[in-house]
Design an enzyme around this catalytic site. Structure first.
Site, PDB file in Angstrom:
ATOM      1  N   CYS A  14      13.306   1.467  24.498  1.00 40.68           N
ATOM      2  CA  CYS A  14      13.793   2.421  25.481  1.00 40.68           C
ATOM      3  C   CYS A  14      15.262   2.192  25.830  1.00 40.68           C
ATOM      4  O   CYS A  14      15.981   3.132  26.169  1.00 40.68           O
ATOM      5  CB  CYS A  14      12.931   2.378  26.738  1.00 40.68           C
ATOM      6  SG  CYS A  14      12.746   0.739  27.444  1.00 40.68           S
ATOM      7  N   HIS A 119      11.355  -0.248  31.483  1.00 44.07           N
ATOM      8  CA  HIS A 119      11.666   1.072  30.924  1.00 44.07           C
ATOM      9  C   HIS A 119      13.010   1.563  31.445  1.00 44.07           C
ATOM     10  O   HIS A 119      13.308   1.478  32.635  1.00 44.07           O
ATOM     11  CB  HIS A 119      10.579   2.088  31.279  1.00 44.07           C
ATOM     12  CG  HIS A 119      10.827   3.441  30.681  1.00 44.07           C
ATOM     13  ND1 HIS A 119      10.848   3.662  29.314  1.00 44.07           N
ATOM     14  CD2 HIS A 119      11.087   4.644  31.270  1.00 44.07           C
ATOM     15  CE1 HIS A 119      11.087   4.931  29.080  1.00 44.07           C
ATOM     16  NE2 HIS A 119      11.243   5.547  30.250  1.00 44.07           N
ATOM     17  N   ASN A 134      14.763  11.356  29.615  1.00 43.55           N
ATOM     18  CA  ASN A 134      13.776  10.287  29.460  1.00 43.55           C
ATOM     19  C   ASN A 134      13.152  10.360  28.065  1.00 43.55           C
ATOM     20  O   ASN A 134      12.683  11.416  27.627  1.00 43.55           O
ATOM     21  CB  ASN A 134      12.692  10.445  30.536  1.00 43.55           C
ATOM     22  CG  ASN A 134      11.833   9.203  30.672  1.00 43.55           C
ATOM     23  OD1 ASN A 134      11.695   8.425  29.742  1.00 43.55           O
ATOM     24  ND2 ASN A 134      11.245   9.036  31.844  1.00 43.55           N
TER      25      ASN A 134
END
Length: 363
Positions: A14, A119, A134
């Site tokens: 991520c 994250h 995202n």
């Protein structure tokens, strides 16, 4: 939306997706970020060695895993910060007292980096509109100016750390295009896990339906049940046809009896003086009985003819039907069958009805 660069989640990379979505291009790879993490680890080791390589703190430091990366692909905020320094960008904590004293409206910023546990994701302004980039989403999510402050406040309540990206971001095609036009988004993009869950539920639903069909038809494919069911339906239809025939025959006999009774009443009424009034109800009953008689007689013979054609009667039986359909000769009543007697009674009743109608017309 197609011009916006958006990397979807792969493994635990991520941090890589966050940086590339921020810069709008494939600027960093896991190898490059790992190199930055190793460099940070070496700098920390050298600082710990200044206290003595034989110290307990140094030996403990060497035994601990790296805090800047792990085997899953996670990278720390230090790695992300050092990667952005290459482009002259700096990270400032959004809810720090120093930044809050500046009183800057979030709409006037260019981008944010958000982190919760392990994250990372980017919220960036492209053109004149804000987008949630995202990597867990199937695509970019449009955020209105009025919703941006509420969105960031909600993230803070959920425990996210938010960093403001300061500096000039590299030029990108999406920013140039969205400076001229504004986009609209009718439906929020789904989460990657959400779409997978829906697909799994659909597969389970189809499996349940298949199981139910298999339980209800365990021998499907052999053809045995289909043949038995077809025979059963055929037998049921024949049974219903016979029942209908019997009901119609009974109704026809009742109609003949009513007609004969009506004819006797008409004969009695004909013998009465002309000045005796007759009820209109009686004449209506006779008229209805004659009409009903004609209709039922026609339906009866049509049913008889269809049944004879289906069963392929022999010539003798056909002769018998022909004989029963014709007017019987007088004097043969002793050898008449049930059908001949029924036909004779019908003819007699019809004749009496005609006589009654003729007498009514003469009046």
């Amino acid at each position: 939306m197609e011009s916006i660069f958006h990397e979807r989640q792969e493994g635990s990379l991520c941090a890589q997706h966050c940086l590339n979505n921020l810069l709008q291009g494939e600027y960093f790879s896991p190898v490059e970020l790992s190199s930055i993490a190793q460099q940070l680890d070496e700098e920390e080791r050298m600082r710990m060695a200044e206290g003595g390589v034989s110290s307990e703190e140094y030996r403990t430091f060497l035994q601990q895993p790296s805090v800047n990366m792990d085997d899953s692909g996670f990278f720390s905020i230090q790695v992300i910060s050092n990667a952005l320094k290459v482009w002259g960008l700096e990270l400032i904590l959004f809810n720090s007292p120093e930044y809050q004293r500046l009183g800057i409206d979030p709409i006037n910023e260019k981008s944010f980096i958000c982190n919760y546990k392990e994250h990372w994701f980017t919220v960036r302004k492209l053109g004149k509109q804000w987008f949630n980039l995202n990597s867990l989403l199937m695509g970019p999510e449009l955020i209105s100016d009025t919703y941006l402050a509420l969105f960031l406040a909600q993230l803070q309540q959920e425990g996210y750390s938010i960093f403001v990206v300061k500096g000039d971001l590299p030029d990108c095609e999406a920013d140039q295009l969205l400076q001229m036009i504004r986009v609209q988004q009718m439906q929020r993009p789904k989460l990657i896990g959400e779409e997978a869950a829906q697909s799994r539920d659909q597969r389970l639903s189809r499996s349940d339906v298949d199981q139910a069909v298999e339980v209800n038809h365990p021998f499907d494919g052999t053809g045995m049940l289909d043949e038995d069911e077809e025979n059963f339906q055929r037998a049921l239809a024949l049974s219903r046809q016979e029942i209908d025939m019997e009901d119609e025959e009974a109704d026809l006999r009742r109609a003949i009896q009513l007609s004969m009774q009506g004819s006797r009443r008409s004969e009695l009424s004909g013998s009465l003086p002309q000045n005796v009034p007759q009820s209109s109800h009686s004449s209506q009953t006779d008229a209805l009985s004659s009409e009903e008689l004609r209709r039922r007689r026609q339906a009866y013979f049509e049913k008889q003819q269809q049944q004879l054609q289906q069963q392929d009667q022999t010539p003798d039986l056909q002769d018998k039907v022909t004989l029963s359909s014709s007017t019987p000769e007088p004097g043969t009543g002793g050898d008449m069958s049930e059908e001949d007697m029924l036909q004779a009674a019908m003819n007699m009743s019809l004749e009496s009805v005609r006589n009654h109608l003729n007498s009514e017309e003469e009046k």
